[in-house]
Design an enzyme around this catalytic site. Structure first.
Site, short mmCIF file in Angstrom:
data_model
loop_
_atom_site.label_atom_id
_atom_site.label_comp_id
_atom_site.label_asym_id
_atom_site.label_seq_id
_atom_site.Cartn_x
_atom_site.Cartn_y
_atom_site.Cartn_z
N HIS A 74 15.01 -40.45 -18.99
CA HIS A 74 15.66 -40.08 -20.25
C HIS A 74 15.43 -38.60 -20.52
O HIS A 74 14.47 -38.21 -21.19
CB HIS A 74 15.13 -40.93 -21.40
CG HIS A 74 15.97 -40.84 -22.63
ND1 HIS A 74 16.10 -41.88 -23.53
CD2 HIS A 74 16.73 -39.83 -23.15
CE1 HIS A 74 16.90 -41.50 -24.52
NE2 HIS A 74 17.28 -40.26 -24.30
N HIS A 110 17.50 -34.71 -21.33
CA HIS A 110 18.69 -33.93 -21.68
C HIS A 110 18.53 -32.53 -21.09
O HIS A 110 17.86 -31.67 -21.68
CB HIS A 110 18.86 -33.85 -23.20
CG HIS A 110 19.01 -35.19 -23.86
ND1 HIS A 110 20.24 -35.77 -24.09
CD2 HIS A 110 18.09 -36.06 -24.34
CE1 HIS A 110 20.07 -36.94 -24.69
NE2 HIS A 110 18.77 -37.15 -24.85
N ARG A 122 20.94 -30.54 -20.74
CA ARG A 122 21.98 -29.73 -21.40
C ARG A 122 22.92 -29.13 -20.36
O ARG A 122 23.75 -29.81 -19.80
CB ARG A 122 21.35 -28.65 -22.29
CG ARG A 122 20.32 -29.16 -23.29
CD ARG A 122 20.88 -30.16 -24.25
NE ARG A 122 19.91 -30.50 -25.30
CZ ARG A 122 19.98 -31.56 -26.06
NH1 ARG A 122 20.97 -32.42 -25.91
NH2 ARG A 122 19.07 -31.81 -26.98
N ASN A 155 25.50 -36.70 -23.08
CA ASN A 155 25.99 -36.15 -24.35
C ASN A 155 25.96 -34.63 -24.33
O ASN A 155 25.38 -33.97 -25.17
CB ASN A 155 25.18 -36.69 -25.53
CG ASN A 155 23.71 -36.37 -25.44
OD1 ASN A 155 23.16 -36.21 -24.35
ND2 ASN A 155 23.06 -36.28 -26.59
N HIS A 177 21.20 -46.64 -26.80
CA HIS A 177 20.57 -46.09 -28.01
C HIS A 177 20.89 -47.08 -29.12
O HIS A 177 22.01 -47.16 -29.61
CB HIS A 177 21.11 -44.71 -28.35
CG HIS A 177 20.44 -44.08 -29.54
ND1 HIS A 177 19.90 -42.81 -29.49
CD2 HIS A 177 20.21 -44.53 -30.80
CE1 HIS A 177 19.37 -42.52 -30.68
NE2 HIS A 177 19.56 -43.57 -31.48
N HIS A 188 14.02 -45.47 -25.99
CA HIS A 188 13.08 -45.09 -27.06
C HIS A 188 12.93 -46.15 -28.16
O HIS A 188 13.20 -45.89 -29.34
CB HIS A 188 13.46 -43.75 -27.67
CG HIS A 188 14.93 -43.52 -27.91
ND1 HIS A 188 15.74 -44.43 -28.57
CD2 HIS A 188 15.72 -42.48 -27.59
CE1 HIS A 188 16.96 -43.95 -28.62
NE2 HIS A 188 16.98 -42.77 -28.04
N ASP A 239 12.42 -38.43 -23.32
CA ASP A 239 13.56 -38.06 -24.18
C ASP A 239 13.53 -36.56 -24.45
O ASP A 239 13.68 -36.10 -25.59
CB ASP A 239 13.57 -38.86 -25.49
CG ASP A 239 14.86 -38.68 -26.28
OD1 ASP A 239 15.82 -38.08 -25.74
OD2 ASP A 239 14.92 -39.11 -27.45
N PRO A 274 18.34 -33.56 -34.00
CA PRO A 274 17.06 -34.22 -33.70
C PRO A 274 16.70 -34.08 -32.23
O PRO A 274 17.56 -34.02 -31.37
CB PRO A 274 17.32 -35.68 -34.07
CG PRO A 274 18.80 -35.85 -33.88
CD PRO A 274 19.42 -34.53 -34.24
N GLY A 275 15.41 -34.01 -31.97
CA GLY A 275 14.95 -33.96 -30.59
C GLY A 275 13.84 -32.95 -30.39
O GLY A 275 13.80 -31.92 -31.06
#
Length: 450
Positions: A62, A64, A66, A96, A182, A236, A310, A329-330
């Site tokens: 998990h 990101h 980007r 995403n 999610h 998560h 995450d 968020p993150g």
């Protein structure tokens, strides 16, 4: 007989659930032999790890990274450098992005851009395409799994309708890959946001993402996935009620369900959200202390299958926005996950076996990845750990572009000091030792056609 490529010697190697004093011969990217040093073949290179621990490379399902139009937050090189620094030899990147990875064409473009930049193994999630009959084509193009955001869909499909979600998950089941979920209910979140109105408080963000949203989403998606015959992986999980729903589903006939927890949901609480503000905003949000303690106990008991970071980097400007609903968020997690988990081992909270199961063999098994163990013929993906090294977490030194962390200042014991991917040392003592492109793109092929 020509020499093998590399001998890793002088360490204690994790094999078959325990540590043995042995060396590892590596040739052509794979483990050629695990044996006492005198019994290893001659090698062109030698890495003496001087009594440290050699573990199967960590796997983060998990992440990101980007890239694309979000490269200002993180890119494929900086993100995989962060992974290597954290002891991860394989990461799975979420879809995403901008634009979202919701078609075979966009997936191929993403893979092309990443190929010359990554320093570890990288696999890519796909978002659900429209029509879902393109799912086998996306697997053929390289998707290792599909991500489903129930609260904020990034697909053109109207997955708020049960019959649409059922059809999509049926295609995922036919492709024989997992769907990562999610699990938050959009209706619950929007109702609270409307009630709260404009806000500058991160605590309002937490209130708008209550445990009820997770529970309602799980109660909806589990029976749909079961009817579809799909393997689902709950991302998560943030509540003990959620864990119990997953356990109940596992006990029922035909349910194919696993789950993960993040270090921040295991170790942080709403008190940390009050302390750090938007820097500690993540989705789902941090929960009360009793919930975090319950999740950690569930991890120990094996009810939670995977620890995943995450890793979700943003810029300081984005995290500093006054309007809380405009704050993304993150938090970045690739460089803190392994030290935090190693610290729990040192405290006696987790065993070495549990650590390896949650950070290496478990995620490899669930997502059909090679690796997760050290044995003859396995990929030579290894992490060397100094289990006794005490250090202070300092986000200003991250390889990630995101230089913030709610774990800043934590003193932890245990640190990855070398990362080996496919027999190549890509990180040594915190420094990246391989160029962009040294890593590999993971590709799976569609096993079935509908």
């Amino acid at each position: 007989m020509p020499p093998v490529d590399l001998n890793v010697v002088g360490g204690k190697v994790y094999v078959d659930g325990g540590f043995v004093e042995a060396g590892i011969s590596i040739d052509d990217g794979r483990v050629a032999r695990v044996a006492k040093e005198p019994h290893l073949p001659e090698a062109s290179g030698r890495l003496n790890v001087d009594g440290l621990l050699v573990l199967p490379g960590f796997v983060d399902v998990h992440v990101h990274l980007r890239g694309m139009e979000l490269s200002y937050k993180e890119d494929f090189y900086t993100g995989t450098c962060a992974a290597a620094a954290g002891g991860f030899t394989t990461v799975l990147d979420m879809p995403n992005t901008k634009p979202p990875t919701n078609s075979p064409e966009r997936l191929r473009e993403k893979i092309t851009r990443a190929r010359g930049r990554v320093v570890v193994r990288v696999g890519f999630y796909g978002a659900l395409p429209k029509p879902p009959s393109r799912i086998p084509e996306m697997v053929e193009a390289g998707a290792v799994a599909f991500k489903v955001y129930l609260h904020h869909p990034i697909t053109e499909l109207d997955i708020s309708r049960d019959e649409v979600l059922l059809d999509a998950l049926s295609w995922v089941a036919e492709a024989d890959v997992p769907a990562a979920i999610h699990a938050e209910d959009a209706g619950v979140i929007e109702d609270v946001k409307r009630r709260l109105g404009p806000s500058t408080s991160p605590m309002d963000f937490a209130e708008a993402h209550p445990i009820e949203a997770e529970v309602r989403a799980l109660r909806r998606v589990i029976p749909i996935a079961q009817k579809a015959g799909a393997k689902i992986h709950i991302c998560h999980v943030s509540s003990t009620v959620g864990v119990q729903l997953i356990r109940k589903a596992r006990a029922s006939r035909g349910a194919l369900i696993t789950c993960e927890a993040t270090p921040h949901h295991l170790l942080l609480t709403v008190e940390d959200l009050e302390k750090w503000g938007s820097k500690a905003m993540t989705d789902p949000p941090l929960r009360p202390r009793a919930v975090a303690q319950g999740l950690l106990e569930a991890l120990k008991l094996g009810w939670i299958d995977v620890v995943a970071s995450d890793h979700a980097p943003h810029t300081a400007e984005e995290k500093g926005r006054r309007d809380v609903w405009a704050v993304p968020p993150g938090i970045p997690g690739l460089e803190t996950t392994a030290p935090l988990m190693l610290n729990l081992v040192n405290k006696g909270v987790l065993s070495w076996r549990t650590l390896i199961q949650r950070l290496s063999s478990g995620p490899s098994r669930i997502f059909g990845l090679s690796g997760g163990e050290i044995r003859d013929g396995a990929p030579a993906d290894l992490v060397v750990v100094d289990a006794k090294r005490e250090h202070r977490i300092d986000s200003s030194k991250f390889h990630s572009k995101a230089h913030y962390s709610p774990f800043d200042g934590w003193v932890v014991r245990g640190k990855p000091v070398a990362t080996i991917v496919g027999g190549r040392v890509v990180m040594r003592d915190g420094e990246i030792t391989a160029p962009g492109g040294a890593g590999k793109i993971i590709r799976l092929r569609a096993k079935n056609q509908k």
